[in-house]
Write a protein that holds these residues in place. Structure first.
Motif, PDB file in Angstrom:
ATOM      1  N   SER C  53       0.908  -1.151  -0.034  1.00 52.93           N
ATOM      2  CA  SER C  53      -0.157   0.101   0.125  1.00 52.93           C
ATOM      3  C   SER C  53       0.855   1.279  -0.077  1.00 52.93           C
ATOM      4  O   SER C  53       0.469   2.225  -0.478  1.00 52.93           O
ATOM      5  N   GLY C  54       2.010   1.158   0.775  1.00 49.98           N
ATOM      6  CA  GLY C  54       2.875   2.300   0.573  1.00 49.98           C
ATOM      7  C   GLY C  54       3.374   2.484  -0.669  1.00 49.98           C
ATOM      8  O   GLY C  54       3.930   3.886  -0.960  1.00 49.98           O
ATOM      9  N   ALA C  55       3.430   1.679  -1.818  1.00 46.28           N
ATOM     10  CA  ALA C  55       3.785   2.156  -3.006  1.00 46.28           C
ATOM     11  C   ALA C  55       2.520   2.409  -4.036  1.00 46.28           C
ATOM     12  O   ALA C  55       2.854   2.695  -5.174  1.00 46.28           O
ATOM     13  N   ALA C  56       1.460   2.408  -3.544  1.00 48.07           N
ATOM     14  CA  ALA C  56       0.075   2.534  -4.451  1.00 48.07           C
ATOM     15  C   ALA C  56      -0.219   3.864  -4.191  1.00 48.07           C
ATOM     16  O   ALA C  56      -0.092   4.811  -3.418  1.00 48.07           O
ATOM     17  N   GLY C  57      -1.465   4.257  -5.197  1.00 47.41           N
ATOM     18  CA  GLY C  57      -1.926   5.418  -5.317  1.00 47.41           C
ATOM     19  C   GLY C  57      -3.380   5.127  -4.783  1.00 47.41           C
ATOM     20  O   GLY C  57      -4.008   6.126  -4.393  1.00 47.41           O
ATOM     21  N   ALA C  58      -3.637   4.068  -4.767  1.00 49.99           N
ATOM     22  CA  ALA C  58      -5.166   3.859  -4.006  1.00 49.99           C
ATOM     23  C   ALA C  58      -5.219   2.286  -3.288  1.00 49.99           C
ATOM     24  O   ALA C  58      -4.600   1.678  -3.963  1.00 49.99           O
ATOM     25  N   LEU C  59      -5.894   2.266  -2.376  1.00 48.34           N
ATOM     26  CA  LEU C  59      -6.166   0.854  -1.754  1.00 48.34           C
ATOM     27  C   LEU C  59      -7.790   0.597  -2.161  1.00 48.34           C
ATOM     28  O   LEU C  59      -8.386   1.515  -1.717  1.00 48.34           O
ATOM     29  N   VAL C  60      -8.101  -0.687  -2.547  1.00 51.48           N
ATOM     30  CA  VAL C  60      -9.402  -1.033  -2.695  1.00 51.48           C
ATOM     31  C   VAL C  60      -9.703  -2.180  -1.734  1.00 51.48           C
ATOM     32  O   VAL C  60      -9.004  -3.199  -1.767  1.00 51.48           O
ATOM     33  N   LEU C  61     -10.472  -2.167  -0.696  1.00 54.63           N
ATOM     34  CA  LEU C  61     -10.889  -3.094  -0.105  1.00 54.63           C
ATOM     35  C   LEU C  61     -12.366  -3.841  -0.338  1.00 54.63           C
ATOM     36  O   LEU C  61     -13.379  -3.115  -0.277  1.00 54.63           O
ATOM     37  N   ASN C  62     -12.420  -5.084  -0.544  1.00 55.80           N
ATOM     38  CA  ASN C  62     -13.590  -5.640  -0.997  1.00 55.80           C
ATOM     39  C   ASN C  62     -13.866  -7.043  -0.298  1.00 55.80           C
ATOM     40  O   ASN C  62     -12.782  -7.793  -0.185  1.00 55.80           O
ATOM     41  N   ILE C  63     -14.648  -7.113   0.699  1.00 56.64           N
ATOM     42  CA  ILE C  63     -15.121  -8.049   1.592  1.00 56.64           C
ATOM     43  C   ILE C  63     -15.880  -9.171   0.866  1.00 56.64           C
ATOM     44  O   ILE C  63     -16.486 -10.065   1.720  1.00 56.64           O
ATOM     45  N   GLY C  64     -15.884  -9.334  -0.189  1.00 57.42           N
ATOM     46  CA  GLY C  64     -16.824 -10.675  -0.873  1.00 57.42           C
ATOM     47  C   GLY C  64     -16.735 -11.896  -0.576  1.00 57.42           C
ATOM     48  O   GLY C  64     -17.334 -12.862  -0.549  1.00 57.42           O
ATOM     49  N   GLU C  83      -1.802   6.647   6.533  1.00 59.40           N
ATOM     50  CA  GLU C  83      -0.671   7.425   6.985  1.00 59.40           C
ATOM     51  C   GLU C  83      -0.193   8.031   5.794  1.00 59.40           C
ATOM     52  O   GLU C  83       0.360   9.130   6.110  1.00 59.40           O
ATOM     53  N   ARG C  84      -0.091   7.634   4.445  1.00 59.56           N
ATOM     54  CA  ARG C  84       0.302   8.226   3.415  1.00 59.56           C
ATOM     55  C   ARG C  84      -0.663   9.071   2.953  1.00 59.56           C
ATOM     56  O   ARG C  84      -0.316   9.921   1.869  1.00 59.56           O
ATOM     57  N   GLY C  85      -1.757   8.891   3.354  1.00 58.81           N
ATOM     58  CA  GLY C  85      -2.798   9.892   2.717  1.00 58.81           C
ATOM     59  C   GLY C  85      -3.347   9.510   1.461  1.00 58.81           C
ATOM     60  O   GLY C  85      -3.931  10.513   0.458  1.00 58.81           O
ATOM     61  N   ILE C  86      -3.226   8.326   0.967  1.00 61.14           N
ATOM     62  CA  ILE C  86      -3.939   7.899  -0.296  1.00 61.14           C
ATOM     63  C   ILE C  86      -5.292   7.502  -0.051  1.00 61.14           C
ATOM     64  O   ILE C  86      -5.560   6.939   0.950  1.00 61.14           O
ATOM     65  N   PRO C  87      -6.243   7.560  -1.211  1.00 58.29           N
ATOM     66  CA  PRO C  87      -7.441   6.978  -0.880  1.00 58.29           C
ATOM     67  C   PRO C  87      -7.791   5.674  -0.639  1.00 58.29           C
ATOM     68  O   PRO C  87      -7.085   5.006  -1.289  1.00 58.29           O
ATOM     69  N   VAL C  88      -8.661   5.186   0.323  1.00 61.64           N
ATOM     70  CA  VAL C  88      -8.982   4.053   0.566  1.00 61.64           C
ATOM     71  C   VAL C  88     -10.452   3.625   0.175  1.00 61.64           C
ATOM     72  O   VAL C  88     -11.391   4.702   0.703  1.00 61.64           O
ATOM     73  N   ILE C  89     -10.871   2.870  -0.591  1.00 60.77           N
ATOM     74  CA  ILE C  89     -12.163   2.724  -0.998  1.00 60.77           C
ATOM     75  C   ILE C  89     -12.698   1.222  -0.768  1.00 60.77           C
ATOM     76  O   ILE C  89     -11.865   0.413  -0.449  1.00 60.77           O
ATOM     77  N   LEU C  90     -13.799   1.330  -0.097  1.00 61.27           N
ATOM     78  CA  LEU C  90     -14.365  -0.012   0.576  1.00 61.27           C
ATOM     79  C   LEU C  90     -15.583  -0.372  -0.387  1.00 61.27           C
ATOM     80  O   LEU C  90     -16.562   0.398  -0.605  1.00 61.27           O
ATOM     81  N   ASP C  91     -15.704  -1.698  -0.751  1.00 57.59           N
ATOM     82  CA  ASP C  91     -16.794  -2.557  -1.396  1.00 57.59           C
ATOM     83  C   ASP C  91     -17.208  -3.351  -0.197  1.00 57.59           C
ATOM     84  O   ASP C  91     -16.651  -4.455  -0.041  1.00 57.59           O
TER      85      ASP C  91
END
Lengths: 267, 267, 267
Positions: C53-64, C83-91
């Motif tokens: 996640s530290g290398a990413a531009g966004a994190l997508v969490l999907n609990i399927g 911590e890095r302030g990148i967007p976190v998206i939850l499905d």
């Protein structure tokens, strides 16, 4: 072993190829194996991996979505494969992107007798100790030929660095494979699938020498070229890639004159 | 229950079909379930499987990539399904290939009330105690009819042994299903998908008697026949298989005169 | 950020989008990410998620297909992203269907700073504390607009409730997205794929404000409209959907005049 002979053997013998692999491209990997003429099996439970590898003609280890338990299973399967002398192919997906992946690839290479390593330029450069940029599972730039030469020399096995041109090095040889198509880079898991095909060819040949690996990649690249004709984009291309692998494996004579495998200078 | 009635009920009621399945063919299994008219759900966490099965019309257990924790979840889900009296369908993928798979299939059959077992000839022969060759997850030779008859008799439930002809036995009946196409054998997970369709039909019928299972396999085979027309190989065939399942389920009258389900002699 | 600008940025910067997701639709999710112009990576091991996640531009969490260990990894990755302030998206796949899913969605929302939540009407209604019917992972009825408005207000973030019309609410705004096609509802994981595209746009914009989320969904819906032309059913449609995402992302000018994003009343 050259492609025509490998594909004919696969059609006759239908060897089992045991994959311990990631869950992103697993369906494509299994179907590419079946379309090439081998029988794919995915099995990761600690209790059965040694038995499954014991029935296989090759073992393919892919660390694309590794975790601790999966690595233990890879080691157990790899030891069983080594005891029986069947080829073990490693795809070090994402080596260089995280410490866990770099360390795990190194651990598999040190604890097992790996026959061949297939990865992108950044992953192979990482294993060779060269500077590399790996973003997630993608290689950003880097000299594939140099990486493959250095890794083959330091690891003492066959190494393929795949890209626009694939370089396959080992045993003092360096081969370049110029088959392929840019759409392959637009399909998630096409690299995993090409490593699976290397596993099939290794099962047919009983080894993963540079010629066998290069011919596997050339056959895969030819299928990509064929699939691209008439494809509307990455999605329809992926389905057509499997069609082309199946068409070429069931009639290897169609590869005649199309494999572009050449010498790539001193290994 | 015959195919037309099962498909009409699925379209009206949209029952949930809960799968605990392998990660190789899971996407195909889920899409085949949706195209047949049911709602697929995959859930494997020990904490929720009983609740999910409690909301479902059928439970499908597939041991294609089993491990210890998954088997515990299968048992918990199966008990919940048994308490509610919903059909439980088992696909014993790879039984006969490793001791773990053979033992696990036996354990699920002994600890749960399974309604129907669907597998290839080698897997079913293994469960029947007959000699069998299972290479990975593929059956090599073997008499499907004999295996299905013996397994149905010894296990006391509906058993389907799938292949070029599918044999469905149980309750003193033996049915043969002659629908299908060789391309189905070229797609990884087509067997898993056919078992998923059996789960849909069992959810519609509330049971997995031989007629219901045979009609599910006949509908699936018809879709394969339809998909093969115009397919360029296994990859494009797989996409067209889902198209055909959806087309036939939304207009079951198109199956009229095409289902080849017949008597297969004394059960 | 509007779709044209987001797609141009993705093509130039190729940000990494880190997914921790389910194994049913993971291949479609990864390919949709790549076709949109970002680089997908799936990594779930506790030892590497923070680094990835530290290398990413966004994190997508999907609990399927969640389980206990995966939720721990989601929390670790989410903290690194925060911590890095990148967007976190939850499905929140299946929230409302089982207690585990509802509780897990709530836990992720309370322990992490989530930027946007994308789900179907039933899942969003569940998070908003409204009555909802969720059968497995499908929403049965419900008012998507009301659910999105209420959830955005109570959670204090961007919320998208997807369906025939998608409603995107947050910060006092309410937008309606009218792009899409009924075949999207016939493909397992199309909702997961649309959330993945939201993750790509958030990586491009550096935030997940309502306009950015709505334009991601409108681009995805346009691709669905384009894919439907000439599709023979859900199977061929899925392949064509990836083709269309790739075609539109490589030439965003083709979206001109086709995005149907409008005001949806007071937020």
């Amino acid at each position: 072993m050259r492609a025509g002979e490998a594909l004919r053997r696969l059609g006759e013998r239908r060897p089992l190829v045991h994959h311990i692999t990631n869950y992103v491209s697993v369906g494509l990997v299994a179907n590419a194996t079946l379309c090439t003429g081998a029988l794919p099996v995915m099995a990761h439970a600690r209790e059965e991996v040694a038995e499954m590898s014991g029935a296989a003609g090759a073992l393919v280890l892919n660390i694309g979505t590794l975790d601790e338990r999966q690595v233990e299973s890879m080691l157990a399967a790899g030891r069983a494969a080594n005891e029986r002398g069947i080829p073990v192919i490693l795809d070090p997906v994402g080596a260089g992107a995280t410490a866990l992946r770099t360390r795990t690839a190194g651990r598999l290479l040190s604890e097992l007798e790996v026959s061949a390593v297939c990865g992108n330029a950044g992953e192979i450069a990482t294993l060779a100790g060269l500077a590399a940029e790996v973003r997630g599972v993608e290689s950003i730039g880097g000299d594939a030929r140099e990486a493959a030469l250095k890794a083959a020399s330091s690891l003492g096995l066959t190494v393929a660095a795949t890209g626009a041109v694939d370089y396959v090095c080992g045993g003092g040889r360096a081969l370049a494979v110029e088959n392929g198509h840019p759409l392959l880079g637009r399909v998630v898991g096409s690299g995993c699938a090409s490593t699976a095909v290397v596993g099939c060819f290794a099962a047919a040949a009983g080894s993963a020498d540079p010629e066998t690996v290069a011919h596997a990649l050339a056959y895969f690249g030819c299928a990509g070229e064929e699939a691209a004709r008439g494809a509307g984009g990455p999605g329809t291309f992926e389905a057509r890639l499997l069609d082309a692998l199946a068409a070429l494996s069931s009639d290897p004579s169609r590869l005649s004159g199309r494999l572009r495998v050449g010498d790539a200078g001193a290994g």
